[in-house]
Design a protein around this motif. Sequence first.
Motif, PDB file in Angstrom:
ATOM      1  N   PRO A  72      59.100  26.126  35.755  1.00 31.58           N
ATOM      2  CA  PRO A  72      59.509  24.711  35.685  1.00 31.58           C
ATOM      3  C   PRO A  72      59.065  24.019  34.395  1.00 31.58           C
ATOM      4  N   ASN A  73      58.052  24.538  33.723  1.00 35.27           N
ATOM      5  CA  ASN A  73      57.585  23.902  32.486  1.00 35.27           C
ATOM      6  C   ASN A  73      58.396  24.290  31.263  1.00 35.27           C
ATOM      7  N   LEU A  74      59.274  25.262  31.389  1.00 33.59           N
ATOM      8  CA  LEU A  74      60.113  25.691  30.264  1.00 33.59           C
ATOM      9  C   LEU A  74      61.499  25.066  30.391  1.00 33.59           C
ATOM     10  N   THR A  75      62.079  24.732  29.269  1.00 28.95           N
ATOM     11  CA  THR A  75      63.432  24.162  29.279  1.00 28.95           C
ATOM     12  C   THR A  75      64.460  25.287  29.351  1.00 28.95           C
ATOM     13  N   ASN A  76      65.663  24.948  29.740  1.00 26.73           N
ATOM     14  CA  ASN A  76      66.747  25.931  29.802  1.00 26.73           C
ATOM     15  C   ASN A  76      67.121  26.451  28.417  1.00 26.73           C
ATOM     16  N   ASP A  77      66.789  25.694  27.380  1.00 28.01           N
ATOM     17  CA  ASP A  77      67.068  26.146  26.011  1.00 28.01           C
ATOM     18  C   ASP A  77      66.227  27.366  25.630  1.00 28.01           C
ATOM     19  N   SER A  78      65.101  27.551  26.283  1.00 27.01           N
ATOM     20  CA  SER A  78      64.231  28.683  25.966  1.00 27.01           C
ATOM     21  C   SER A  78      64.607  29.955  26.728  1.00 27.01           C
ATOM     22  N   LEU A  79      65.595  29.884  27.602  1.00 28.62           N
ATOM     23  CA  LEU A  79      66.009  31.050  28.383  1.00 28.62           C
ATOM     24  C   LEU A  79      66.468  32.219  27.513  1.00 28.62           C
ATOM     25  N   PRO A  80      67.313  32.039  26.498  1.00 26.53           N
ATOM     26  CA  PRO A  80      67.723  33.196  25.680  1.00 26.53           C
ATOM     27  C   PRO A  80      66.548  33.854  24.952  1.00 26.53           C
ATOM     28  N   ILE A  81      65.624  33.057  24.463  1.00 29.00           N
ATOM     29  CA  ILE A  81      64.458  33.622  23.773  1.00 29.00           C
ATOM     30  C   ILE A  81      63.589  34.379  24.769  1.00 29.00           C
ATOM     31  N   PHE A  82      63.395  33.807  25.949  1.00 30.36           N
ATOM     32  CA  PHE A  82      62.606  34.456  26.981  1.00 30.36           C
ATOM     33  C   PHE A  82      63.230  35.787  27.395  1.00 30.36           C
ATOM     34  N   ALA A  83      64.530  35.790  27.626  1.00 31.61           N
ATOM     35  CA  ALA A  83      65.219  37.013  28.047  1.00 31.61           C
ATOM     36  C   ALA A  83      65.176  38.068  26.943  1.00 31.61           C
ATOM     37  N   SER A  84      65.345  37.666  25.703  1.00 32.49           N
ATOM     38  CA  SER A  84      65.292  38.643  24.611  1.00 32.49           C
ATOM     39  C   SER A  84      63.879  39.176  24.427  1.00 32.49           C
ATOM     40  N   TRP A  85      62.861  38.336  24.649  1.00 27.44           N
ATOM     41  CA  TRP A  85      61.488  38.818  24.554  1.00 27.44           C
ATOM     42  C   TRP A  85      61.193  39.832  25.653  1.00 27.44           C
ATOM     43  N   LEU A  86      61.701  39.582  26.863  1.00 29.96           N
ATOM     44  CA  LEU A  86      61.521  40.544  27.954  1.00 29.96           C
ATOM     45  C   LEU A  86      62.156  41.884  27.609  1.00 29.96           C
ATOM     46  N   LEU A  87      63.365  41.837  27.081  1.00 27.24           N
ATOM     47  CA  LEU A  87      64.053  43.067  26.696  1.00 27.24           C
ATOM     48  C   LEU A  87      63.272  43.793  25.601  1.00 27.24           C
ATOM     49  N   TRP A  88      62.749  43.055  24.631  1.00 23.08           N
ATOM     50  CA  TRP A  88      61.936  43.616  23.553  1.00 23.08           C
ATOM     51  C   TRP A  88      60.674  44.280  24.126  1.00 23.08           C
ATOM     52  N   ALA A  89      59.977  43.582  25.010  1.00 23.44           N
ATOM     53  CA  ALA A  89      58.726  44.106  25.567  1.00 23.44           C
ATOM     54  C   ALA A  89      58.981  45.358  26.399  1.00 23.44           C
ATOM     55  N   TYR A  90      60.016  45.364  27.207  1.00 24.32           N
ATOM     56  CA  TYR A  90      60.314  46.550  28.009  1.00 24.32           C
ATOM     57  C   TYR A  90      60.760  47.714  27.131  1.00 24.32           C
ATOM     58  N   SER A  91      61.471  47.440  26.057  1.00 24.71           N
ATOM     59  CA  SER A  91      61.855  48.532  25.149  1.00 24.71           C
ATOM     60  C   SER A  91      60.629  49.107  24.456  1.00 24.71           C
ATOM     61  N   LEU A  92      59.648  48.269  24.128  1.00 24.99           N
ATOM     62  CA  LEU A  92      58.403  48.770  23.536  1.00 24.99           C
ATOM     63  C   LEU A  92      57.650  49.665  24.519  1.00 24.99           C
ATOM     64  N   ILE A  93      57.622  49.264  25.776  1.00 23.99           N
ATOM     65  CA  ILE A  93      56.967  50.093  26.800  1.00 23.99           C
ATOM     66  C   ILE A  93      57.645  51.456  26.871  1.00 23.99           C
ATOM     67  N   LEU A  94      58.965  51.454  26.886  1.00 27.77           N
ATOM     68  CA  LEU A  94      59.692  52.720  26.960  1.00 27.77           C
ATOM     69  C   LEU A  94      59.473  53.563  25.704  1.00 27.77           C
ATOM     70  N   LEU A  95      59.354  52.931  24.555  1.00 27.24           N
ATOM     71  CA  LEU A  95      59.096  53.670  23.314  1.00 27.24           C
ATOM     72  C   LEU A  95      57.718  54.333  23.312  1.00 27.24           C
ATOM     73  N   THR A  96      56.745  53.755  23.987  1.00 31.95           N
ATOM     74  CA  THR A  96      55.431  54.395  24.047  1.00 31.95           C
ATOM     75  C   THR A  96      55.502  55.727  24.783  1.00 31.95           C
ATOM     76  N   GLY A  97      56.479  55.893  25.643  1.00 32.94           N
ATOM     77  CA  GLY A  97      56.653  57.168  26.330  1.00 32.94           C
ATOM     78  C   GLY A  97      57.173  58.263  25.422  1.00 32.94           C
ATOM     79  N   PHE A  98      57.859  57.887  24.358  1.00 34.56           N
ATOM     80  CA  PHE A  98      58.403  58.859  23.411  1.00 34.56           C
ATOM     81  C   PHE A  98      57.460  59.161  22.262  1.00 34.56           C
ATOM     82  N   SER A  99      56.472  58.341  22.027  1.00 33.25           N
ATOM     83  CA  SER A  99      55.677  58.442  20.808  1.00 33.25           C
ATOM     84  C   SER A  99      54.944  59.762  20.660  1.00 33.25           C
ATOM     85  N   SER A 100      54.377  60.305  21.724  1.00 30.84           N
ATOM     86  CA  SER A 100      53.661  61.570  21.588  1.00 30.84           C
ATOM     87  C   SER A 100      54.631  62.719  21.347  1.00 30.84           C
ATOM     88  N   ARG A 101      55.810  62.612  21.891  1.00 26.61           N
ATOM     89  CA  ARG A 101      56.810  63.646  21.675  1.00 26.61           C
ATOM     90  C   ARG A 101      57.234  63.667  20.206  1.00 26.61           C
TER      91      ARG A 101
END
Length: 112
Positions: free
Chosen positions: A57-86
């Motif tokens: 409730p403290n965030l405006t609807n204008d911040s939704l695209p940035i929030f969603a893109s940050w989530l996608l970025w963070a989850y992609s980083l998590i998935l990339l850590t699984g490939f790093s040792s390979r």
Amino acid sequence: MLAIFILAIPLIAIATYPYYYVRKISGSERIIAAVQIALPGMIMDILSIIYFAKVFPNLTNDSLPIFASWLLWAYSLILLTGFSSRIRNKIPCFYDPFKYGKPIETGHKCLF
């Protein structure tokens, strides 16, 4: 705004690599562990994006695209850590087994 995306890189690394180490997850099993870390959050974040105004409730609807893109970025980083040792294990070494004999175990595989 760019800082939150850059800051996510070390934070994800600090959260995932110690987890892999403590749980003794081998390099070949890290991608499975990364998916198991990321997938539940991705599924739950579907609801947090749909009901964005009620969940945040403290965030405006204008911040939704940035929030969603940050989530996608963070989850992609998590998935990339699984490939790093390979990726790290497939670094070619410039070791001549015919000249020096049997290679010393260094933690990565030579490509020859």
